[in-house]
Structures are given as C-alpha cells and as structure tokens.
Motif scaffolding. Structure first.
Motif, PDB file in Angstrom:
ATOM      1  N   GLY A   9      23.984  59.786 -87.022  1.00 36.53           N
ATOM      2  CA  GLY A   9      25.156  59.338 -87.774  1.00 36.53           C
ATOM      3  C   GLY A   9      24.753  58.876 -89.152  1.00 36.53           C
ATOM      4  N   ALA A  10      25.648  59.054 -90.108  1.00 38.68           N
ATOM      5  CA  ALA A  10      25.330  58.684 -91.477  1.00 38.68           C
ATOM      6  C   ALA A  10      25.735  57.262 -91.794  1.00 38.68           C
ATOM      7  N   TRP A  98      19.843  53.211 -88.792  1.00 41.37           N
ATOM      8  CA  TRP A  98      20.275  52.185 -87.857  1.00 41.37           C
ATOM      9  C   TRP A  98      20.175  52.636 -86.403  1.00 41.37           C
ATOM     10  N   ASP A  99      20.535  53.871 -86.089  1.00 40.18           N
ATOM     11  CA  ASP A  99      20.486  54.328 -84.704  1.00 40.18           C
ATOM     12  C   ASP A  99      19.088  54.194 -84.126  1.00 40.18           C
ATOM     13  N   GLU A 100      18.101  54.613 -84.883  1.00 41.13           N
ATOM     14  CA  GLU A 100      16.726  54.544 -84.391  1.00 41.13           C
ATOM     15  C   GLU A 100      16.233  53.096 -84.341  1.00 41.13           C
ATOM     16  N   VAL A 101      16.557  52.324 -85.377  1.00 42.39           N
ATOM     17  CA  VAL A 101      16.151  50.911 -85.392  1.00 42.39           C
ATOM     18  C   VAL A 101      16.771  50.168 -84.211  1.00 42.39           C
ATOM     19  N   GLY A 121      31.904  48.737 -82.627  1.00 35.88           N
ATOM     20  CA  GLY A 121      32.522  47.796 -83.553  1.00 35.88           C
ATOM     21  C   GLY A 121      33.006  48.512 -84.799  1.00 35.88           C
ATOM     22  N   GLU A 122      33.372  47.733 -85.805  1.00 38.05           N
ATOM     23  CA  GLU A 122      33.941  48.323 -87.019  1.00 38.05           C
ATOM     24  C   GLU A 122      32.925  49.128 -87.817  1.00 38.05           C
ATOM     25  N   TYR A 123      31.620  48.909 -87.589  1.00 33.98           N
ATOM     26  CA  TYR A 123      30.595  49.671 -88.283  1.00 33.98           C
ATOM     27  C   TYR A 123      29.913  50.697 -87.385  1.00 33.98           C
ATOM     28  N   GLY A 124      30.416  50.869 -86.173  1.00 33.46           N
ATOM     29  CA  GLY A 124      29.794  51.811 -85.252  1.00 33.46           C
ATOM     30  C   GLY A 124      29.202  51.092 -84.045  1.00 33.46           C
ATOM     31  N   VAL A 143      24.386  44.194 -85.503  1.00 33.06           N
ATOM     32  CA  VAL A 143      25.232  45.153 -86.204  1.00 33.06           C
ATOM     33  C   VAL A 143      24.402  45.769 -87.318  1.00 33.06           C
ATOM     34  N   GLY A 144      24.493  47.082 -87.468  1.00 33.07           N
ATOM     35  CA  GLY A 144      23.755  47.761 -88.526  1.00 33.07           C
ATOM     36  C   GLY A 144      24.675  48.563 -89.415  1.00 33.07           C
ATOM     37  N   VAL A 145      24.371  48.571 -90.715  1.00 28.84           N
ATOM     38  CA  VAL A 145      25.146  49.343 -91.683  1.00 28.84           C
ATOM     39  C   VAL A 145      24.176  50.151 -92.534  1.00 28.84           C
ATOM     40  N   ASP A 146      24.318  51.477 -92.492  1.00 23.11           N
ATOM     41  CA  ASP A 146      23.504  52.357 -93.320  1.00 23.11           C
ATOM     42  C   ASP A 146      24.182  52.566 -94.664  1.00 23.11           C
TER      43      ASP A 146
END
Length: 239
Positions: A9-10, A98-101, A121-124, A143-146
């Motif tokens: 995902g981007a 973020w997915d890998e982290v 959530g709102e950011y994935g 929560v992670g945001v790329d």
C-alpha cells in the motif's frame, strides 16, 4: 531490491501517477495531516522541533526527552491519562514502509509475550497490543502514515489505545502534524532529527543549571512517559 517484502500500500500520501506523456501528476493536498512541509496549511501555530512541527492543541502537554545539546530522543503528547508518542523516519521515494515496519514491531512485541491484533483506522491498518508492565497490563495502538520520503509512527497509550473514540485532542495533533523531511540523503528507516528550538533549549538549560527543570512553553526537558514499548524501525539500505 530495497525490501525483502513487496509493497502492500502507498499510504495516505499516494505517489504521483506517471501518465503516458511521462509528466508526473501532482497529487492533491490531503484533507488532514500529517502533512509534508511543502503542503502544510499556513496560519497554524506550531511548535517547531525540526523534522516534526506540532500544532498547538488546548490541554495537550508536550513532553520531550532531550540531550543537553537540545537533541530530542523522544517526544510524547499527553492529554489527561492518554499519551501519543511520535516518531518520523526516512523512507524511499518509490514506496511506503509502514506495512513492513508494522510486521516487525508486531513480531518484536509477540516475542516478548504481548498479545496483538489489527484494526482498520483512518490511516489504514493499525497494530493493537496488550503488554505487561510493572504496573499491570497496558494497551498500545500503533498507527503509521506513509508520506513522500518519510513515515510517521504514532503510538497511542492509555484509554485511547483501546478506544480510538476518546483520543480527541491527540488525534487533532496527528491531523495537524507537519513533517519536514529535508533534502539530505538518509538511510531508509533512519529517524529524522528532532531538536528543541534554541530559545527553549537555552531556557530549559538555564532552569536545569538552577536545579528547577520546569516546563518551558509547553515543553518539559528530560521528562519521559512511563510506557516505553516503542521498538524503532531498523535502518536498511540508503535512500
């Protein structure tokens, strides 16, 4: 290959599309942050900590753990019994991390006996964990945001970890956060540098010399939130 795992995902900040004429399209400015410094809304009061610029939100206290030279090791926002720990990391131009982290954080937590799960959530995809601490079980929510060449990792603690509906002012911090990646090349996953504003560092240093390290403009030098389940992304290949 930069990563051993494929991109899933981007993130919120989509990379620019590449049309047939070879001219990249400019992505629309997102309706909420974290914002890249190049797209941040003007007219907002923010605390400038270098790579992170934190919006002023009523009743939210900013706590930092800083070295004597003003270099920040940890930044935590506190509202009542809830806390939000923030970190920003370098990422490649071509894909989000973020997915890998998130997978690696989950693996680390599970190896320490934590119970984990996921929610959207709102950011994935978010990572939820229940960990044992000296004060008893505690809930964590990652929560992670790329973004463009950066990733923000936000760690919610307290009731806001189990119930996002009570995050309120802490969510407002994340929605208004600005990331200044800078132009220097950095290894992927390296933490972006954080620093106290000079006037704050000088004032905090003077207070420490006098034996009274009191809050300065909402920043507490040397403070540290008691929950520290915060595994950092391990550096990988250079950007």
């Amino acid at each position: 290959m930069i990563f051993s795992k494929g991109r899933r995902g981007a993130g919120r900040h989509e990379r620019a599309n590449q049309p047939e004429d070879g001219v990249p399209e400019t992505p629309a400015t997102p309706s909420r942050g974290p914002y890249d410094a190049a797209e941040a809304p003007a007219g907002v009061q923010r605390l400038d900590l270098g790579s992170l610029q934190i919006p002023a939100v009523e009743d939210v206290e900013v706590r930092v753990q800083a070295d004597p030279d003003g270099t920040i090791q940890q930044v935590v926002l506190v509202h009542g019994e809830n806390a939000l720990q923030l970190g920003a990391f370098a990422a490649p131009r071509s894909e989000g991390i973020w997915d890998e982290v998130r997978d690696e954080i989950e693996e680390s937590l599970r190896s320490q006996g934590a119970r984990t799960s996921h929610r959207t959530g709102e950011y994935g995809t978010e990572l939820l964990a229940r960990v044992d601490t000296p004060d008893g079980p505690a809930e964590l929510r990652f929560v992670g945001v790329d973004g463009p060449r950066w990733m923000v990792r936000a760690l919610y603690q307290g009731a806001a970890a189990a119930d996002p509906g009570v995050a309120g002012p802490l969510d407002a911090i994340l929605h208004g956060l600005v990331v200044d990646r800078g132009q220097d090349p950095r290894p992927v996953r390296e933490g972006l540098p954080l620093r106290l504003p000079k006037e704050v560092a000088d004032q905090a240093g003077a207070g420490a010399d006098a034996g009274t390290p009191a809050p300065v403009d909402g920043v507490v030098n040397g403070q540290q939130h008691p929950l520290r389940a915060n595994p950092s992304p391990r550096p990988r290949n250079a950007d």
